[in-house]
Write a protein that holds these residues in place. Structure first.
Motif, PDB file in Angstrom:
ATOM      1  N   ALA A 194       0.834  -1.189   0.000  1.00  0.00           N
ATOM      2  CA  ALA A 194       0.000   0.000   0.000  1.00  0.00           C
ATOM      3  C   ALA A 194       0.874   1.247   0.000  1.00  0.00           C
ATOM      4  O   ALA A 194       1.875   1.320   0.692  1.00  0.00           O
ATOM      5  CB  ALA A 194      -0.883   0.004   1.226  1.00  0.00           C
ATOM      6  N   GLY A 233      -5.428   4.691  -4.029  1.00  0.00           N
ATOM      7  CA  GLY A 233      -4.845   3.659  -3.182  1.00  0.00           C
ATOM      8  C   GLY A 233      -5.822   2.496  -3.148  1.00  0.00           C
ATOM      9  O   GLY A 233      -6.819   2.476  -3.872  1.00  0.00           O
ATOM     10  N   PRO A 234      -5.522   1.508  -2.336  1.00  0.00           N
ATOM     11  CA  PRO A 234      -6.446   0.386  -2.184  1.00  0.00           C
ATOM     12  C   PRO A 234      -7.739   0.851  -1.534  1.00  0.00           C
ATOM     13  O   PRO A 234      -7.752   1.853  -0.832  1.00  0.00           O
ATOM     14  CB  PRO A 234      -5.684  -0.563  -1.274  1.00  0.00           C
ATOM     15  CG  PRO A 234      -4.671   0.268  -0.583  1.00  0.00           C
ATOM     16  CD  PRO A 234      -4.343   1.377  -1.516  1.00  0.00           C
ATOM     17  N   THR A 264     -10.433  -7.668  -3.793  1.00  0.00           N
ATOM     18  CA  THR A 264      -9.488  -6.950  -4.637  1.00  0.00           C
ATOM     19  C   THR A 264      -9.401  -7.553  -6.035  1.00  0.00           C
ATOM     20  O   THR A 264      -9.483  -8.766  -6.211  1.00  0.00           O
ATOM     21  CB  THR A 264      -8.090  -6.936  -4.002  1.00  0.00           C
ATOM     22  OG1 THR A 264      -7.248  -6.137  -4.814  1.00  0.00           O
ATOM     23  CG2 THR A 264      -7.511  -8.340  -3.910  1.00  0.00           C
ATOM     24  N   ASN A 278      -6.947  -6.026  -7.948  1.00  0.00           N
ATOM     25  CA  ASN A 278      -5.670  -5.415  -8.309  1.00  0.00           C
ATOM     26  C   ASN A 278      -4.598  -6.495  -8.443  1.00  0.00           C
ATOM     27  O   ASN A 278      -4.450  -7.350  -7.558  1.00  0.00           O
ATOM     28  CB  ASN A 278      -5.297  -4.411  -7.206  1.00  0.00           C
ATOM     29  CG  ASN A 278      -3.980  -3.744  -7.486  1.00  0.00           C
ATOM     30  OD1 ASN A 278      -2.923  -4.358  -7.319  1.00  0.00           O
ATOM     31  ND2 ASN A 278      -4.025  -2.505  -7.929  1.00  0.00           N
ATOM     32  N   ASP A 299      -2.196  -6.711  -5.415  1.00  0.00           N
ATOM     33  CA  ASP A 299      -2.800  -7.318  -4.227  1.00  0.00           C
ATOM     34  C   ASP A 299      -2.918  -8.829  -4.402  1.00  0.00           C
ATOM     35  O   ASP A 299      -2.611  -9.605  -3.493  1.00  0.00           O
ATOM     36  CB  ASP A 299      -4.197  -6.737  -3.997  1.00  0.00           C
ATOM     37  CG  ASP A 299      -4.142  -5.381  -3.305  1.00  0.00           C
ATOM     38  OD1 ASP A 299      -3.024  -4.963  -2.945  1.00  0.00           O
ATOM     39  OD2 ASP A 299      -5.202  -4.760  -3.143  1.00  0.00           O
ATOM     40  N   TYR A 337       0.073   1.688  -6.374  1.00  0.00           N
ATOM     41  CA  TYR A 337      -1.037   0.718  -6.453  1.00  0.00           C
ATOM     42  C   TYR A 337      -1.469   0.515  -7.895  1.00  0.00           C
ATOM     43  O   TYR A 337      -1.797  -0.589  -8.302  1.00  0.00           O
ATOM     44  CB  TYR A 337      -2.195   1.229  -5.603  1.00  0.00           C
ATOM     45  CG  TYR A 337      -3.214   0.177  -5.258  1.00  0.00           C
ATOM     46  CD1 TYR A 337      -2.861  -0.934  -4.497  1.00  0.00           C
ATOM     47  CD2 TYR A 337      -4.537   0.299  -5.681  1.00  0.00           C
ATOM     48  CE1 TYR A 337      -3.799  -1.893  -4.173  1.00  0.00           C
ATOM     49  CE2 TYR A 337      -5.484  -0.663  -5.342  1.00  0.00           C
ATOM     50  CZ  TYR A 337      -5.105  -1.754  -4.594  1.00  0.00           C
ATOM     51  OH  TYR A 337      -6.027  -2.710  -4.261  1.00  0.00           O
TER      52      TYR A 337
END
Lengths: 527, 197
Positions: A3, A15-16, A27, A29, A32, A517
């Protein structure tokens, strides 16, 4: 753990999402998910490792000393299943998730939601598989190869094993489709196929292998399921089937599978060695063609796992020669790595140490593989500790060492901190020495005739087994150091530069450390 | 690269990959008949026909120059309580000659049952040259409780068999079909394992 906060003010770099649970559960991403895959693989590495410790403890001395034989058999079987499907495959998939988008200049994977689903199937599959340890009759104990009719005598665990294999297969197929789709469609402008980093190439080919053979395994275990519960006779001689046919179908999957476990390692080592040699990789295009020809050859060599089933001479000869052909493209790779190092200005940071150990020790495993490929001598080596030594050299000092090298190599990019180099070197030397103490004596045990998967052994094997067990305990303990180094690096440490390593080439090293991210939302242009 | 958007190209890639997945799942199952046909044609893996063969043409076809040893083996699957053994364990025959041997079979269980007896020939490449004109293995064999009988197999060795093959083993495995021949998990056996300490 990746993060970032420093660019939270920038509207284009979110960001997350907030909330710990929702972040990791939902998630999409790729970074992640890469982290999730890698943490899961590390956890399974310790679960499978604990089973290996039980095996080595039982074999420390001759006689039935610690656990009952049925439990010992469960340990050998589950150790293999957990390490293959839980540690090595998710480990490589995690690296692919983290690295492939940033190496080809893509914003994310092609199918982010499929990515999330593929990962979360893994814990589900392993709940099914590991739950069998607590069932009446215990977990699978007939070997990870699941040969009938032995596997059909398994108790309540049988359907759990089959469905666990189904779920893990679906997970890896979805992961591979995602990776292949990403590589084929999301490359940055100018990133032609022959400019891709070799890790991406290796994974493109591995992805195709998984897509081609995992469904075959799914079919084979489905046949086991219907043989057991629905009265079919695929593998039952009484109904006109043939148990040897299972071995053909299984190894048609199983042999490509062992290359699924090693091709990404070739890609990792091909990234690390040029970096610390400060030279471009020797023979890039021959590396690509060698990987592709390995991928072809491994589909026609499965019979070398079955020399002892009573194969006709012509079959033995075909599989023997085809298998030995695999050594040619593999040799091309080994020599290319050596030529890359030749007259380079080498430094020996931890990732480089692991990569060099990989080249050396994987070759040891490759050479014992050529010995096993010889049909006449294989009849003696079959099912002995020589085979155990062989595949642990290619899987532990091959696949696992390459994953460790990759973690050390890219950890500064992931966390923004340098890992503790002194501890990293300790981890390397402890692991490398202990892994050889662990597996090298097993060559001698196997040549002297000690069978695998047996909890007891004849007295003349006692010394080498004790040495091997001591090496095993030392190797297991050394991995706790690995976890500590990672935790320490995530928490803090010397700030990593963007380039991290002096000789590092590739798109990922143009990103800040830690990588934000979201990266490459506008694709970079590759010259 | 085409003019298609990334999304539609990705969709096409995924569709192709899914086709491969479905195709390879089918391929696994297609290996079953392919394996049977392959073994039948090549005689690999000791494939043995379950169809009666025609009698040898005439006495002229008998090869008087050489003999082949034929050995007989009988096994009961899963060590069931049956008696199953060949009356003759070994026979020296001339290729082309018709011979009959008997297998003594007794169902020593106290219930009626049906058995299926599966043949196998070693070495595998001799299996195509051992022709059975009559065999108890062609059909399922019903047995009453404690019934005993002698079952015949009539066979000849094809004179085309390789000169190098001097011994052929004909092996039978008896499966008791009443139990499905797949034992359930045996708690007692597991108990034995854990008491091995």
């Amino acid at each position: 753990m990746s993060a970032t906060t420093h660019d939270a003010h920038d509207a284009h770099h979110h960001g997350p999402p907030p909330g710990y649970l929702t972040r990791w559960l939902f998630t999409t991403n790729h970074k992640d998910l890469g982290v999730l895959y890698l943490v899961f693989a590390l956890a399974m590495f310790f679960v499978g490792g604990a089973m290996a410790m039980i095996i080595r403890a039982e074999l420390f001395q001759p006689g039935l000393t610690l656990v009952d034989p049925h439990f010992f058999n469960q340990m050998t079987t589950m150790h293999a299943l957990v390490m293959i499907f839980g540690a090595v495959m998710p480990g490589f998939t995690g690296l692919a998730n983290w690295l492939i988008p940033v190496q080809i200049g893509a914003p994310d994977m092609a199918l982010p939601r499929v990515n999330n689903w593929a990962f979360w199937l893994l814990p589900a599959g392993f709940v099914l598989l590991l739950a069998t340890l607590f069932m009446p009759g215990g977990s699978p104990a007939g070997g990870w190869t699941m040969y009938p009719p032995l596997i059909l005598q398994l108790g309540d665990a049988f359907p759990f094993l089959i469905f666990a294999v189904h779920i893990l297969g679906i997970s890896s197929i979805m992961g591979s489709i995602n990776i292949v789709a990403t590589i084929l469609n999301l490359r940055a402008p100018g990133m032609t196929l022959m400019k891709m980093p070799l890790f991406v190439w290796a994974w493109l080919i591995t992805g195709f292998l998984i897509i081609a053979v995992m469904p075959v395994l799914a079919g084979a275990v489905t046949m086991l399921l219907t043989d057991q519960y629905f009265g079919t006779s695929f593998f039952s001689a009484a109904g006109g089937g043939d148990p040897v046919m299972f071995q053909h179908i299984f190894w048609f999957f199983g042999h490509p599978e062992v290359y699924i476990l090693i091709l990404p390692a070739f890609g990792i080592v091909s990234a690390i060695i040029p970096t610390f040699t400060r030279k471009p990789l020797f023979g890039y295009s021959s590396m690509v063609y060698a990987t592709a020809s390995i991928a072809f050859l491994i589909f026609i060599v499965w019979g070398h796992h079955m020399f002892s089933v009573g194969m006709p001479l012509s079959g033995q000869l075909f599989f023997m020669y085809a298998t030995m052909l695999v050594a040619v493209p593999t040799g091309v790779k080994i020599f290319n790595w050596m030529a890359t190092m030749w007259q380079g200005s080498m430094t020996f940071e931890t990732p480089m140490l692991f990569a060099i150990a990989f080249v050396l020790l994987f070759t040891v495993g490759g050479l014992s593989g050529v010995m096993l490929a010889l049909a006449p001598v294989d009849l003696q080596y079959h099912d002995t500790y020589f085979v155990v030594a062989h595949f642990h050299y290619v899987l532990v000092t091959g696949a696992i060492f390459s994953i460790m090298a990759a973690v050390y190599f890219w950890l500064p990019k992931w966390t923004g901190h340098m890992y503790d180099e002194r501890l990293g070197k300790w981890h390397f030397w402890l692991s490398t020495i202990s892994v050889n103490v662990l597996f090298f004596p097993q060559h001698f045990l196997g040549l002297a005739g000690m069978p695998r998967r047996i909890p007891d052994y004849a007295l003349q094997f006692a010394d080498f087994n004790m040495i091997s067990s001591i090496g095993g305990f030392a190797f297991g303990l050394s991995q706790l150091l690995f976890v500590w180094i990672i935790v320490k690096c995530v928490r803090g440490g010397e700030k990593a530069t963007d380039e991290v390593w002096e000789g590092a080439k590739g798109l990922e090293w143009t990103l800040p450390s830690p990588a934000p991210y979201h990266t490459f939302e506008t694709p970079p242009t590759v010259k | 690269m085409s003019d298609l958007s990334v999304e539609s190209r990705t969709r096409r890639t995924v569709a192709k990959m899914l086709l491969v997945v479905v195709g390879m799942f089918g391929f696994g199952f297609a290996m079953v008949p392919a394996y049977q046909v392959f073994c039948e044609i090549t005689g690999f893996n000791g494939f043995v026909s379950l169809q009666p063969a025609a009698n040898p043409d005439s006495a002229a076809a008998v090869d008087t120059e050489r003999t082949v040893n034929v050995e007989f083996v009988a096994t009961v699957n899963e060590s069931r309580p049956w008696v199953f053994r060949p009356e003759t364990s070994r026979l020296e025959v001339r290729p082309g000659e018709l011979h009959t041997v008997y297998f003594v079979t007794e169902n020593t269980t106290n219930r009626d049952t049906v058995s299926q007896i599966i043949p196998s020939v070693a070495p595998g490449n001799a299996s195509r040259y051992l022709h059975k004109t009559e065999c108890f293995c062609f059909t399922e064999q019903p047995f009453e409780a404690n019934q005993s009988r002698k079952m015949p197999v009539t066979f000849f060795i094809d004179p085309a068999i390789s000169e190098r093959t001097t011994t052929v083993t004909l092996s039978y495995t008896l499966f008791d079909l009443r139990d499905g021949d797949a034992p359930d998990f045996d708690e007692d056996a597991a108990g034995l394992h854990s008491s091995a300490l």
